[in-house]
Design an enzyme around this catalytic site. Structure first.
Site, short mmCIF file in Angstrom:
data_model
loop_
_atom_site.label_atom_id
_atom_site.label_comp_id
_atom_site.label_asym_id
_atom_site.label_seq_id
_atom_site.Cartn_x
_atom_site.Cartn_y
_atom_site.Cartn_z
N ASP A 259 0.83 -1.21 0.00
CA ASP A 259 0.00 0.00 0.00
C ASP A 259 0.86 1.26 0.00
O ASP A 259 0.36 2.36 -0.21
CB ASP A 259 -0.95 0.02 1.21
CG ASP A 259 -0.24 -0.26 2.52
OD1 ASP A 259 0.42 -1.31 2.62
OD2 ASP A 259 -0.32 0.58 3.42
N ASN A 260 2.16 1.10 0.21
CA ASN A 260 3.05 2.26 0.20
C ASN A 260 3.93 2.30 -1.04
O ASN A 260 4.99 2.91 -1.04
CB ASN A 260 3.92 2.27 1.46
CG ASN A 260 3.10 2.49 2.72
OD1 ASN A 260 2.02 3.08 2.66
ND2 ASN A 260 3.58 2.01 3.84
P1 AMP Z 1 0.90 3.71 6.94
O1 AMP Z 1 1.73 2.73 7.71
O2 AMP Z 1 1.03 5.12 7.39
O3 AMP Z 1 1.06 3.57 5.48
O4 AMP Z 1 -0.62 3.34 7.27
C1 AMP Z 1 -1.17 2.06 7.09
C2 AMP Z 1 -2.67 2.11 7.22
O5 AMP Z 1 -3.06 2.51 8.53
C3 AMP Z 1 -3.33 3.11 6.28
O6 AMP Z 1 -4.54 2.55 5.84
C4 AMP Z 1 -3.57 4.30 7.16
O7 AMP Z 1 -4.64 5.09 6.69
C5 AMP Z 1 -3.89 3.65 8.50
N1 AMP Z 1 -3.59 4.55 9.64
C6 AMP Z 1 -2.36 4.90 10.09
N2 AMP Z 1 -2.45 5.73 11.15
C7 AMP Z 1 -3.78 5.91 11.39
C8 AMP Z 1 -4.54 6.66 12.34
N3 AMP Z 1 -3.95 7.42 13.28
N4 AMP Z 1 -5.88 6.60 12.27
C9 AMP Z 1 -6.49 5.86 11.33
N5 AMP Z 1 -5.85 5.13 10.40
C10 AMP Z 1 -4.51 5.15 10.42
MG MG Z 2 0.59 4.27 3.79
#
Ligand code: AMP
Ligand code: MG
Length: 492
Positions: A259-260
């Protein structure tokens, strides 16, 4: 197919909104408004980027515009939504979505280039699961700094237009000040977008999203006899080039979940990322990457793994015969290795000033990297140091490096260009300043205590990374030897 031709009128601030993503089938997103915050305050605004986008920097870079950058006020013409996507997180498949990000729409520059404008940290969305949809000031400033540093290094990256504090606390292990980042991206289409569609087994939707991705990022390939093989090929090519560029500056992304990985070929999501100081291919900074899955040296293999997951989603479009589709996809995926190696070697040749070709060049490169790994030499300083002092070794160096350096000097002496010209070209490929972890941390600590001066100074140095920073400044030095190993934290 969603229509990308439009000619929106500018609204206040210079925005020219269009919403091609919102014209896709509604299952792909959820319409959602940002949740208002208590006290919006503009912490940093990227005037250079605003001007490059054709925005009215004077109008936006003002205390009274802060509400725009927390989501309290929506710019006229915005149409906020959260995108659906899935992803393999550390190898495990999960349905995700923008849990703490809201797309305001696409801004068209005066030259009609299209950029997603996204708020990161604007509150809960239907995809937030247990999360609060919020972000803390430190990590948002960190993304601002590192994404802008990547851009200045010449590496494709999402960019950062603004960070605004919310005036509200966010609760993590400790209580932190909240903030919202305004992110600018070629798009937020990711490998995980296609995984979400594939998980719903809807061939028609798959074709719509694939055509949209082609139209948005690979329009030249739309007319190919098999555009979906071409889509895969285009994405493989851009990722091979991107990951090679990461390796060449010692960038560790840290959370290369599917997803990244952006289909545009931009670096995206600067959570636990960090730059190498000492050269060690096994380097991992993220506190939750127990297995070293996303270690520096693993990044090319992980890219292939992610691209394979992407290819799997495309198979129904590639060919009706699934076995044949697999063979076609595999052939494209197998190109990654050669492409990556070409970019990596080409980049190293440029870093060492090798402009002609000699049979021993690869050995010269390998021997340097081997010495660097064995001695844990500083990645950035080792290369930049070659260009200093007129190419003459200075100070105490070990015998192995002295011997290598003599070989290298003899090698470049066999090229027609004068030494000074070669060193000058090398200086444009070997940054003096990278976002050193100890400098980034110190700047963020000051910034979260209200003193933004060190952050601004670091940002300004990192905006011209190939220039020599002011003499006597600390910006180019590795951390002091007694510094403990650097750790980064996810979910910040
Ligand atoms: P990331 O690791 O930042 O790429 O996030 C992975 C997933 O977790 C994505 O779907 C983000 O939208 C979700 N996510 C990360 N932090 C939060 C948060 N504080 N509240 C809601 N969703 C989050
Ligand atoms: Mg992400």
């Amino acid at each position: 197919m969603s229509d990308l031709t439009s000619n929106p009128k500018p609204t206040a601030g210079g925005w020219r909104w269009d919403h091609s993503y919102a014209r896709l089938p509604g299952r792909l997103f959820a319409r959602v408004n940002p949740e208002p915050v208590s006290e919006p305050r503009l912490v940093i605004f990227n005037r250079g980027l605003a001007e490059a986008l054709g925005l009215d920097a004077d109008q936006l870079d003002q205390p009274k515009a802060a509400g725009l950058f927390t989501g309290n006020q929506l710019p006229e013409g915005a149409w906020p939504l959260a995108q659906a996507y899935a992803g393999h997180q550390f190898g495990r498949f999960t349905i995700l979505g923008d849990g703490r990000a809201i797309l305001l729409g696409e801004h068209l520059t005066p030259r009609d280039e299209r950029f997603d404008i996204q708020l990161k940290g604007p509150g809960r969305t239907p995809y937030s699961r247990g999360g609060d949809g919020r972000a803390a000031l430190g990590p948002m400033l960190r993304e601002f700094l590192i994404s802008e540093a990547m851009h200045a290094l010449g590496i494709p990256s999402t960019r950062s237009l603004a960070v605004a504090a919310t005036g509200d606390p966010v609760f993590r292990e400790e209580t932190l000040p909240g903030a919202v980042l305004t992110r600018v991206a070629a798009s937020h289409l990711r490998v995980g977008t296609f995984q979400w569609v594939a998980a719903h087994q809807d061939r028609e939707l798959l074709q719509i999203v694939a055509d949209y991705t082609l139209q948005r990022h690979y329009p030249d390939r739309l007319a190919a006899s098999n555009p979906y093989v071409e889509l895969l090929a285009g994405i493989v090519e851009r990722q091979a080039a991107l990951i090679a560029q990461w390796q060449l500056v010692g960038f560790v992304h840290g959370v290369m979940n599917t997803d990244n990985m952006a289909l545009s070929g931009e670096t995206i999501d600067f959570g636990p990322c960090a730059f190498l100081d000492a050269f060690d291919p096994g380097t991992v900074f993220s506190s939750i990457d127990y297995q070293g899955r996303y270690a520096y040296g693993n990044q090319p293999d992980i890219a292939v793994w992610n691209l394979s997951r992407f290819a799997e989603t495309l198979l129904p479009l590639i060919h009706a015969d699934s076995q044949h589709a697999r063979e076609l996809a595999l052939k494209v995926l197998q190109e990654f290795g050669g492409q990556f190696r070409r970019h990596w070697l080409g980049g190293l040749r440029a870093k060492l000033g090798l402009h002609t070709e000699e049979s021993d060049d690869e050995a010269l490169i390998d021997d340097l990297l081997e010495w660097m790994a064995a001695t844990r030499a500083d990645f950035t300083r080792t290369f930049r140091g070659l260009t200093e002092n007129g190419g003459v070794l200075a100070g105490n160096v070990d015998l192995a490096f002295r011997a290598w350096h003599e070989r290298w000097r003899a090698r470049i002496a066999r090229q027609p260009q004068p030494l000074e010209e070669i060193l000058g070209q090398m200086r444009r490929r070997n940054p003096a300043a990278i976002p050193r972890n100890h400098l980034v941390e110190a700047a963020l600590v000051s910034a979260t205590h209200g003193d933004l001066a060190p952050f601004r100074q670091l940002l300004s140095v990192l905006s011209a990374p190939y220039d020599d920073p002011p003499t006597g400044s600390d910006f180019i030095h590795p951390p002091p030897p007694e510094t403990p190993p650097y750790r980064t934290f996810c979910g910040t």
